[in-house]
Design an enzyme around this catalytic site. Structure first.
Site, short mmCIF file in Angstrom:
data_model
loop_
_atom_site.label_atom_id
_atom_site.label_comp_id
_atom_site.label_asym_id
_atom_site.label_seq_id
_atom_site.Cartn_x
_atom_site.Cartn_y
_atom_site.Cartn_z
N LYS A 226 12.56 -10.37 -2.62
CA LYS A 226 12.40 -9.29 -3.59
C LYS A 226 13.32 -9.54 -4.80
O LYS A 226 12.90 -9.38 -5.95
CB LYS A 226 12.74 -7.93 -2.93
CG LYS A 226 11.65 -7.51 -1.94
CD LYS A 226 12.05 -6.31 -1.07
CE LYS A 226 10.95 -6.07 -0.02
NZ LYS A 226 11.24 -5.00 0.92
N GLN B 48 16.21 -1.41 2.41
CA GLN B 48 15.43 -2.26 3.32
C GLN B 48 15.47 -1.67 4.74
O GLN B 48 16.54 -1.40 5.28
CB GLN B 48 16.00 -3.69 3.31
CG GLN B 48 15.22 -4.68 4.12
CD GLN B 48 13.80 -4.90 3.58
OE1 GLN B 48 13.59 -5.04 2.38
NE2 GLN B 48 12.82 -4.92 4.46
N ASP C 58 9.63 2.34 -3.15
CA ASP C 58 8.81 2.11 -1.94
C ASP C 58 7.74 3.19 -1.76
O ASP C 58 6.84 3.03 -0.94
CB ASP C 58 9.71 2.07 -0.70
CG ASP C 58 10.02 0.65 -0.24
OD1 ASP C 58 9.23 -0.25 -0.57
OD2 ASP C 58 11.04 0.47 0.45
#
Ligand code: NDP
Length: 283
Positions: free
Chosen positions: A53, A97, A120
């Site tokens: 990422k 994460q 997200d």
């Protein structure tokens, strides 16, 4: 013979779109979008995902910050770090994460992220926005799945889409996005009777289960579009999807491989979401 969808090439095109957009935003606003990625502990898979990422962010030219926190960090200390990023005017997107160590309540952490910085798309406000058809941040993997399907240029109206898997992060949002494209949608799961028959009725089949090669060629309607979200380690130690590619590929019209299908698209859509968060905060 099914045509193989090149998720890598498609993700490259999306990242190039983002790269051009970053330049435009820098010129227009005097600052680049900035993504903050928090990783707690040393889960090897999470470290690979975070590295990818951050590398994608670097490619697009946007700013990124990686916060590596110890596995034994307290829940409150983590929430404080998130609140500080919420308040930081130069941070546009915040990603924590997952999974988190078991002593931390993931739901509390997701809820703590400011919805306008929730790259997200997991915050309840964004989830509600998706289901109510309001402006929202769409979760990256489902966004990547429909971007792949959209790239085929087919009209889904009247088509039957079957989504196998009903998780909050993949199955359910994919189903809603297919519904938005006027498909008739069925969601299958571990209690579905005769999964094979349900899958065989699909013109578009999206599989997000987490079971290596669960869906085999005999479960696929000839000519169906097959999108494999699964990432598994097969008995041979190799990465494989939830679809048995060897038997499915000759039956499908289009199929995504694993690796090189949905995975790279997920990261590309994260870059897109960071741009969306930046723009949302300019208003
Ligand atoms: P979850 O474990 O949260 O959900 C799995 C779903 O599959 C559940 O709804 C479960 O049903 C269903 N299921 C389990 N076994 C069966 C079965 N035998 N038949 C039918 N349905 C079944 O997984 P996620 O949604 O988080 O992830 C799914 C897969 O996608 C994983 O392999 C994951 O690694 C991968 N993934 C890939 C990403 C990418 O970027 N490519 C991103 C995110 C995930 P029930 O609800 O009844 O238990």
């Amino acid at each position: 013979m099914g045509k193989i969808i090149d998720g890598k090439a498609l993700s490259q095109a999306v990242k190039d779109e983002v790269k051009a957009e970053v330049e435009r935003l820098q010129a227009a606003y005097g600052r680049k979008p900035c993504l903050a990625v928090i990783i707690v502990g040393e889960n090897p898979a999470s470290q690979v995902y975070v590295r990818n990422k951050v590398a994608a962010a670097a490619y697009t030219g946007m700013e990124s910050r990686k916060l590596e926190l110890p596995a034994d960090i307290g829940e409150e200390a983590l929430l404080q770090r998130i609140r500080a990023l919420n308040d930081d005017p130069d941070t546009d997107g915040i990603l924590v994460q997952l999974p988190l160590p078991s002593h931390i309540d993931e739901e509390k952490v997701i809820d703590a992220i400011a919805p306008e910085k929730d790259v997200d798309g997991f915050h309840p406000e964004n989830v509600a926005g998706l289901w109510l058809g309001k402006r929202c941040i769409v979760p990256c993997t489902p966004a990547g799945v429909v971007r792949i399907i959209d790239s085929l240029g087919l009209d889904l109206a009247g088509k039957h889409a079957v989504v196998v898997g009903r998780s909050n992060i993949v199955g359910k949002p994919v189903a809603k996005l297919l519904l938005d494209r006027n498909a008739t949608v069925t969601i299958a799961h571990s209690r579905t009777a005769d999964l094979g028959a349900v899958c065989r009725s699909a013109d578009v089949l999206v599989v997000a289960v987490g079971k290596a090669r669960l869906v085999t060629g005999d479960m696929i309607k000839p000519g169906a579009i097959v999108i494999d979200v699964g990432i598994n380690r097969g008995a041979d130690g190799k990465l494989c999807g939830d679809v048995d590619f060897a038997s499915a590929e000759p039956v499908a019209s289009w199929i995504t491989p694993v690796p090189g299908g949905v995975g790279p698209m997920t990261i590309a859509m994260l870059m897109k979401n960071t741009i969306a968060c930046f723009l949302g905060r300019q208003e």
